[in-house]
Scaffold this motif. Structure first.
Motif, PDB file in Angstrom:
ATOM      1  N   THR A   5     -57.525  42.064 -26.314  1.00 49.90           N
ATOM      2  CA  THR A   5     -58.600  42.873 -25.741  1.00 49.90           C
ATOM      3  C   THR A   5     -59.956  42.296 -26.145  1.00 49.90           C
ATOM      4  O   THR A   5     -60.112  41.753 -27.245  1.00 49.90           O
ATOM      5  CB  THR A   5     -58.477  44.333 -26.210  1.00 49.90           C
ATOM      6  OG1 THR A   5     -57.368  44.941 -25.547  1.00 49.90           O
ATOM      7  CG2 THR A   5     -59.728  45.144 -25.922  1.00 49.90           C
ATOM      8  N   LYS A  48     -57.950  43.272 -21.257  1.00 49.20           N
ATOM      9  CA  LYS A  48     -58.717  44.517 -21.237  1.00 49.20           C
ATOM     10  C   LYS A  48     -60.090  44.262 -21.827  1.00 49.20           C
ATOM     11  O   LYS A  48     -60.250  43.436 -22.729  1.00 49.20           O
ATOM     12  CB  LYS A  48     -57.986  45.599 -22.046  1.00 49.20           C
ATOM     13  CG  LYS A  48     -58.649  46.972 -22.077  1.00 49.20           C
ATOM     14  CD  LYS A  48     -57.786  47.953 -22.872  1.00 49.20           C
ATOM     15  CE  LYS A  48     -58.393  49.356 -22.903  1.00 49.20           C
ATOM     16  NZ  LYS A  48     -57.546  50.302 -23.660  1.00 49.20           N
ATOM     17  N   ILE A  50     -63.414  46.516 -23.428  1.00 45.68           N
ATOM     18  CA  ILE A  50     -63.940  47.809 -23.858  1.00 45.68           C
ATOM     19  C   ILE A  50     -65.411  47.625 -24.210  1.00 45.68           C
ATOM     20  O   ILE A  50     -65.768  46.778 -25.030  1.00 45.68           O
ATOM     21  CB  ILE A  50     -63.184  48.358 -25.081  1.00 45.68           C
ATOM     22  CG1 ILE A  50     -61.707  48.587 -24.744  1.00 45.68           C
ATOM     23  CG2 ILE A  50     -63.819  49.659 -25.570  1.00 45.68           C
ATOM     24  CD1 ILE A  50     -60.867  49.030 -25.936  1.00 45.68           C
ATOM     25  N   ILE A  73     -59.561  43.128 -14.454  1.00 45.39           N
ATOM     26  CA  ILE A  73     -59.276  43.373 -15.864  1.00 45.39           C
ATOM     27  C   ILE A  73     -59.431  44.869 -16.107  1.00 45.39           C
ATOM     28  O   ILE A  73     -60.255  45.536 -15.470  1.00 45.39           O
ATOM     29  CB  ILE A  73     -60.235  42.562 -16.777  1.00 45.39           C
ATOM     30  CG1 ILE A  73     -59.773  42.616 -18.240  1.00 45.39           C
ATOM     31  CG2 ILE A  73     -61.683  43.019 -16.633  1.00 45.39           C
ATOM     32  CD1 ILE A  73     -60.506  41.623 -19.149  1.00 45.39           C
ATOM     33  N   GLU A  74     -58.623  45.421 -17.003  1.00 48.65           N
ATOM     34  CA  GLU A  74     -58.731  46.837 -17.346  1.00 48.65           C
ATOM     35  C   GLU A  74     -60.038  47.093 -18.082  1.00 48.65           C
ATOM     36  O   GLU A  74     -60.464  46.281 -18.916  1.00 48.65           O
ATOM     37  CB  GLU A  74     -57.544  47.240 -18.230  1.00 48.65           C
ATOM     38  CG  GLU A  74     -57.479  48.720 -18.551  1.00 48.65           C
ATOM     39  CD  GLU A  74     -56.294  49.071 -19.424  1.00 48.65           C
ATOM     40  OE1 GLU A  74     -56.296  50.207 -19.970  1.00 48.65           O
ATOM     41  OE2 GLU A  74     -55.384  48.229 -19.585  1.00 48.65           O
ATOM     42  N   ASP A  76     -62.590  49.969 -20.207  1.00 48.54           N
ATOM     43  CA  ASP A  76     -62.712  51.257 -20.894  1.00 48.54           C
ATOM     44  C   ASP A  76     -64.039  51.274 -21.656  1.00 48.54           C
ATOM     45  O   ASP A  76     -64.696  50.240 -21.803  1.00 48.54           O
ATOM     46  CB  ASP A  76     -61.539  51.475 -21.852  1.00 48.54           C
ATOM     47  CG  ASP A  76     -61.249  52.959 -22.091  1.00 48.54           C
ATOM     48  OD1 ASP A  76     -62.105  53.802 -21.742  1.00 48.54           O
ATOM     49  OD2 ASP A  76     -60.170  53.266 -22.634  1.00 48.54           O
TER      50      ASP A  76
END
Length: 304
Positions: A5, A48, A50, A73-74, A76
């Motif tokens: 990540t 991911k 963040i 891409i994820e 958050d």
């Protein structure tokens, strides 16, 4: 092993820059510096991203990044706040700004359960750095072995004022012996007219060799770092409750872990020339540097 990540520190208010530089545009189609980091991270195999932000920024950040990154891409978000109770500290301390970069990393606890990389939102690190870190995080990392990208300080300076860098002491095997946050590094001209790098401490200037390895907050961690940082943070808050300018910097955590035999940190060398935006005057230099990279074929004209 799961994909690593990417944790992007984007909660700063950019007081020296004068505006919210996290979403300022530098590429030919309005790309932010973060866009180039995410593009490199996706190509390197990260799964991911963040964003660590202040909660009041979230709508603007979503507007800028969510749609363009959808399906790539994820994404958050974690919020850096003044609430200390989430870290087991039952007191309220009045401050005008949060507690620094290590505190920002702690804000992602619970969202990250795999090896991860930490970077600054306003720094351009280059493809080589992401490829090397992704390889480390998928083949070598453990709770006892983490890493940072080691840039040469001479490749990380601004011509327009002081910068902060984590100055590294590295052994012959490339392992970190210590890292010290220097918050006042700048250029001076000596008696012969030569430009050199110094850092200032207690009003005294100290020379810093251009090839000195420094941390640009490009770290490779496992979630173990949350546990260690939280334990250290409680003591830091007690010691600095009356100092509103105190900051809990990331380098203090690896430095503690190394000195207490908790983990080794590999300093991964890169000769890449870092560039970033500390001051408004840095913006045209960054734009020119990106334009040259596009012209050289390092990046497409439009990223997403």
């Amino acid at each position: 092993m799961s994909k690593p990540t990417l944790l992007i520190l984007a909660a700063g208010m950019a007081s020296r820059y004068g505006s919210l530089k996290q979403i300022d545009t530098f590429g030919p189609h309005g790309e932010t510096i973060i866009d180039y980091s995410i593009y490199d991270a996706i190509n390197a195999g990260f799964g991911k991203v963040i964003f660590i932000i202040r909660e009041e920024f979230v709508d603007k950040m979503r507007e800028v990044f969510d749609e363009k990154l959808k399906g790539k891409i994820e994404v958050d978000y974690a919020f850096q706040s003044f609430d200390l109770t989430r870290f087991g500290i039952d007191r309220v301390i009045e401050r005008s700004k949060p507690w620094g970069t290590a505190h920002a990393v702690m804000s992602a606890k619970g969202l990250v359960n795999e090896p991860f990389c930490v970077i600054n939102a306003d720094d351009f690190y280059g493809t080589d750095s992401f490829n090397k870190m992704a390889k480390f995080l998928t083949t070598e990392v453990s709770d006892e072995k983490m890493a940072l990208m080691g840039f040469q300080v001479g490749n990380t300076m601004s011509d327009y004022g002081y910068v902060s860098r984590g100055v590294c002491d590295v052994d012959e095997q490339g392992h970190l012996k210590s890292v010290t946050e220097r918050t006042n590094i700048y250029y001076v001209t000596d008696e012969d007219g030569n430009k050199k790098i110094v850092y200032e401490e207690n009003d005294v200037q100290h020379d810093l060799a251009p090839e000195t390895r420094v941390s640009m907050n490009f770290w490779g961690f496992t979630p173990k770092i949350f546990e260690v940082a939280e334990s250290m943070f409680k003591g830091f808050v007690e010691e600095n409750a009356d100092n509103p300018k105190s900051e809990f910097f990331i380098p203090s955590v690896p430095d503690y872990m190394v000195k207490h035999g908790m983990a080794d940190f590999q300093v991964i060398p890169t000769s890449s020339k870092w560039f970033g935006v500390t001051y408004k005057e840095d913006k045209p230099i960054v734009q020119e540097s990106i334009s040259k990279l596009i012209a050289d074929g390092a990046y497409p004209d439009k990223l997403f």
